[in-house]
Motif scaffolding. Structure first.
Motif, PDB file in Angstrom:
ATOM      1  N   LEU A  91       0.842  -1.192   0.000  1.00 52.57           N
ATOM      2  CA  LEU A  91       0.000   0.000   0.000  1.00 52.57           C
ATOM      3  C   LEU A  91       0.878   1.243   0.000  1.00 52.57           C
ATOM      4  O   LEU A  91       1.992   1.213   0.520  1.00 52.57           O
ATOM      5  CB  LEU A  91      -0.900   0.015   1.235  1.00 52.57           C
ATOM      6  CG  LEU A  91      -1.838  -1.175   1.409  1.00 52.57           C
ATOM      7  CD1 LEU A  91      -2.497  -1.136   2.776  1.00 52.57           C
ATOM      8  CD2 LEU A  91      -2.891  -1.185   0.326  1.00 52.57           C
ATOM      9  N   PHE A  92       0.364   2.316  -0.567  1.00 49.48           N
ATOM     10  CA  PHE A  92       1.081   3.582  -0.575  1.00 49.48           C
ATOM     11  C   PHE A  92       0.290   4.595   0.235  1.00 49.48           C
ATOM     12  O   PHE A  92      -0.896   4.830  -0.039  1.00 49.48           O
ATOM     13  CB  PHE A  92       1.282   4.096  -2.004  1.00 49.48           C
ATOM     14  CG  PHE A  92       1.918   5.449  -2.063  1.00 49.48           C
ATOM     15  CD1 PHE A  92       3.267   5.604  -1.788  1.00 49.48           C
ATOM     16  CD2 PHE A  92       1.177   6.569  -2.378  1.00 49.48           C
ATOM     17  CE1 PHE A  92       3.865   6.855  -1.832  1.00 49.48           C
ATOM     18  CE2 PHE A  92       1.752   7.824  -2.432  1.00 49.48           C
ATOM     19  CZ  PHE A  92       3.103   7.961  -2.152  1.00 49.48           C
ATOM     20  N   VAL A  93       0.920   5.183   1.234  1.00 50.55           N
ATOM     21  CA  VAL A  93       0.301   6.246   2.039  1.00 50.55           C
ATOM     22  C   VAL A  93       0.903   7.560   1.568  1.00 50.55           C
ATOM     23  O   VAL A  93       2.102   7.797   1.728  1.00 50.55           O
ATOM     24  CB  VAL A  93       0.555   6.032   3.547  1.00 50.55           C
ATOM     25  CG1 VAL A  93      -0.109   7.133   4.355  1.00 50.55           C
ATOM     26  CG2 VAL A  93       0.047   4.662   3.992  1.00 50.55           C
ATOM     27  N   SER A  94       0.064   8.397   0.968  1.00 48.99           N
ATOM     28  CA  SER A  94       0.554   9.649   0.388  1.00 48.99           C
ATOM     29  C   SER A  94       0.767  10.713   1.452  1.00 48.99           C
ATOM     30  O   SER A  94       0.341  10.570   2.599  1.00 48.99           O
ATOM     31  CB  SER A  94      -0.445  10.164  -0.649  1.00 48.99           C
ATOM     32  OG  SER A  94      -1.570  10.726  -0.004  1.00 48.99           O
ATOM     33  N   PHE A  95       1.387  11.808   1.057  1.00 49.15           N
ATOM     34  CA  PHE A  95       1.631  12.922   1.968  1.00 49.15           C
ATOM     35  C   PHE A  95       0.325  13.563   2.430  1.00 49.15           C
ATOM     36  O   PHE A  95       0.293  14.274   3.416  1.00 49.15           O
ATOM     37  CB  PHE A  95       2.552  13.961   1.332  1.00 49.15           C
ATOM     38  CG  PHE A  95       1.943  14.686   0.163  1.00 49.15           C
ATOM     39  CD1 PHE A  95       1.289  15.893   0.354  1.00 49.15           C
ATOM     40  CD2 PHE A  95       2.034  14.166  -1.114  1.00 49.15           C
ATOM     41  CE1 PHE A  95       0.731  16.561  -0.727  1.00 49.15           C
ATOM     42  CE2 PHE A  95       1.478  14.829  -2.191  1.00 49.15           C
ATOM     43  CZ  PHE A  95       0.826  16.027  -1.992  1.00 49.15           C
ATOM     44  N   LEU A  96      -0.779  13.279   1.751  1.00 44.86           N
ATOM     45  CA  LEU A  96      -2.092  13.781   2.151  1.00 44.86           C
ATOM     46  C   LEU A  96      -2.769  12.859   3.155  1.00 44.86           C
ATOM     47  O   LEU A  96      -3.821  13.192   3.686  1.00 44.86           O
ATOM     48  CB  LEU A  96      -3.000  13.937   0.924  1.00 44.86           C
ATOM     49  CG  LEU A  96      -2.523  14.937  -0.134  1.00 44.86           C
ATOM     50  CD1 LEU A  96      -3.411  14.861  -1.364  1.00 44.86           C
ATOM     51  CD2 LEU A  96      -2.508  16.326   0.440  1.00 44.86           C
ATOM     52  N   GLY A  97      -2.192  11.668   3.376  1.00 41.60           N
ATOM     53  CA  GLY A  97      -2.784  10.701   4.301  1.00 41.60           C
ATOM     54  C   GLY A  97      -3.695   9.707   3.626  1.00 41.60           C
ATOM     55  O   GLY A  97      -4.298   8.870   4.292  1.00 41.60           O
ATOM     56  N   THR A  98      -3.824   9.781   2.305  1.00 45.36           N
ATOM     57  CA  THR A  98      -4.661   8.832   1.584  1.00 45.36           C
ATOM     58  C   THR A  98      -3.890   7.539   1.339  1.00 45.36           C
ATOM     59  O   THR A  98      -2.660   7.545   1.236  1.00 45.36           O
ATOM     60  CB  THR A  98      -5.126   9.412   0.235  1.00 45.36           C
ATOM     61  OG1 THR A  98      -3.978   9.756  -0.545  1.00 45.36           O
ATOM     62  CG2 THR A  98      -5.996  10.635   0.430  1.00 45.36           C
TER      63      THR A  98
END
Length: 100
Positions: A91-98
Motif C-alpha cells: 500500500l502507498f500512504v501519500s503525503f495527504l494521508g490517503t
C-alpha cells in the motif's frame, strides 16, 4: 527582482516539503494502512484481516510523496494458520494521508 526571488524560494520550499513529506511518519503510515485495509473488509463475512500469526505491517519504506507499507493478512477460513496461506499487499500512504 527581490519579490520574484522570494516567490521562487517559497515555491521551492513548498515543493521540497511535499516531495519528502516529513509529517508522514512510520507510525502514521502503518496506522493509516491498517485502518484503510480494515475499512475495506468491514462488512464482509469471512473477509480478510490481521487475526493470524505474524500478520500485520511487515515493512514501511520512505518514498517520494509518502511511504510504501507492506502488510500481511489472511482471508476466509484457513486450513491452518501458517504463512503459506497468508497474503501480502503493498500500500502507498501519500503525503495527504490517503491510502492507495
Amino acid at each position: 527582482m527581490k519579490k520574484i526571488k522570494f516567490i521562487v524560494a517559497g515555491v521551492i520550499l513548498i515543493v521540497s516539503g511535499l516531495l519528502f513529506s516529513p509529517w508522514v511518519t512510520e507510525s502514521f503510515a502503518k496506522q493509516r494502512a491498517i485502518n484503510a485495509f480494515n475499512d475495506q473488509w468491514k462488512n464482509v463475512q469471512d473477509g480478510c484481516g490481521f487475526n493470524c500469526k505474524d500478520c500485520g505491517v511487515k515493512t514501511s519504506e520512505k518514498t517520494l510523496l509518502g511511504r510504501k507499507v507492506v502488510i500481511e493478512y489472511a482471508c476466509g477460513l484457513l486450513p491452518s494458520d501458517s504463512p503459506e496461506y497468508h497474503k501480502k499487499k503493498e500500500l502507498f500512504v501519500s503525503f495527504l494521508g490517503t491510502v492507495h
